[in-house]
Design an enzyme around this catalytic site. Sequence first.
Site, PDB file in Angstrom:
ATOM      1  N   HIS A  58      38.309  39.479  38.575  1.00 27.40           N
ATOM      2  CA  HIS A  58      37.694  40.078  37.387  1.00 27.40           C
ATOM      3  C   HIS A  58      36.392  39.354  37.042  1.00 27.40           C
ATOM      4  O   HIS A  58      35.342  39.975  36.860  1.00 27.40           O
ATOM      5  CB  HIS A  58      38.688  39.996  36.220  1.00 27.40           C
ATOM      6  CG  HIS A  58      38.166  40.478  34.912  1.00 27.40           C
ATOM      7  ND1 HIS A  58      38.660  41.591  34.284  1.00 27.40           N
ATOM      8  CD2 HIS A  58      37.210  39.979  34.084  1.00 27.40           C
ATOM      9  CE1 HIS A  58      38.008  41.781  33.144  1.00 27.40           C
ATOM     10  NE2 HIS A  58      37.135  40.798  32.995  1.00 27.40           N
ATOM     11  N   GLU A  59      36.482  38.019  36.967  1.00 29.81           N
ATOM     12  CA  GLU A  59      35.295  37.246  36.609  1.00 29.81           C
ATOM     13  C   GLU A  59      34.261  37.263  37.735  1.00 29.81           C
ATOM     14  O   GLU A  59      33.042  37.284  37.478  1.00 29.81           O
ATOM     15  CB  GLU A  59      35.699  35.803  36.267  1.00 29.81           C
ATOM     16  CG  GLU A  59      36.746  35.671  35.170  1.00 29.81           C
ATOM     17  CD  GLU A  59      36.306  36.227  33.832  1.00 29.81           C
ATOM     18  OE1 GLU A  59      35.125  36.609  33.688  1.00 29.81           O
ATOM     19  OE2 GLU A  59      37.153  36.328  32.925  1.00 29.81           O
ATOM     20  N   HIS A  62      32.155  40.370  37.443  1.00 22.73           N
ATOM     21  CA  HIS A  62      31.091  40.210  36.448  1.00 22.73           C
ATOM     22  C   HIS A  62      29.898  39.465  37.056  1.00 22.73           C
ATOM     23  O   HIS A  62      28.744  39.886  36.924  1.00 22.73           O
ATOM     24  CB  HIS A  62      31.605  39.412  35.251  1.00 22.73           C
ATOM     25  CG  HIS A  62      32.458  40.173  34.292  1.00 22.73           C
ATOM     26  ND1 HIS A  62      32.082  41.373  33.731  1.00 22.73           N
ATOM     27  CD2 HIS A  62      33.685  39.884  33.757  1.00 22.73           C
ATOM     28  CE1 HIS A  62      33.025  41.794  32.909  1.00 22.73           C
ATOM     29  NE2 HIS A  62      34.011  40.913  32.915  1.00 22.73           N
TER      30      HIS A  62
END
Length: 264
Positions: A58-59, A62
């Site tokens: 997820h990170e 980003h």
Amino acid sequence: MTTATTRSHERRISPVFLAILAVMAVTGWAVWTDFAALPGLAVFLFVTSAWVVSLCLHEYAHARTALYGGDVTVGAKGYLTLNPLAYTHAVLSVVLPVLFVIMGGIGLPGGAVFVDRGRIGSRWKHSLVSAAGPLTNVLFALVCTAPFWLDALDGVPPAFRYALAFLAFLQVTAALLNFLPVPGLDGYGVAEPWLSYGLKRRIEPYAPYGFFVVIALLFVPAVNGAFFDAIDALMRALGVPEASRYCGARLFRFWEGTPEFCGA
């Protein structure tokens, strides 16, 4: 563009992430083969490590999207190595979501990587950077539920099926919460570039508290009921029976005991 703007060591996968990935693989094998003496413990370790892997991805999503959007500083910050210890708020990004899964059984959005928004040119790119994280949870949920909506469960051991169902539930809850247009969550990050300057200035003082307001609202019965009704509808659309998710949650919290009908 990546090789031109980041050094090779800034893109090298962290041994920490590889270790977590190894735990996920070994415990997933143990759940599949029923090798473990305590099936619930194997499910707990498998789901927890897979959940941390999804948080890292997820990170990373980003950061990777920010890199292509123009923020070349994400490499030096360690965000491209998938190392959860490199995050701006490692406790919010990993520790708190894991604890919340153990205590509350839902996928809690974590803290975000720090992106230099001044280096990202267009509003579309800003929105995409924010959307990339929860879209990773959506993709993870689709992978976990593929055996269900493809009707390919023949040969899948019950314990592994239940673990996938619960892991998918965590991904769906994380995606839905993250996409809420609340300051501090990714959904607001998607919408923010399109808001007027005055409105953003009025909202800005409340941004640090948005995340905690959402968590507090989940304890309000009416809000909690509406939220889980939406989750249940999404899980049904993905072909996951409620019983499979329930058994997965009970196997995960093995210290509470597992009902006999769960078959593990």
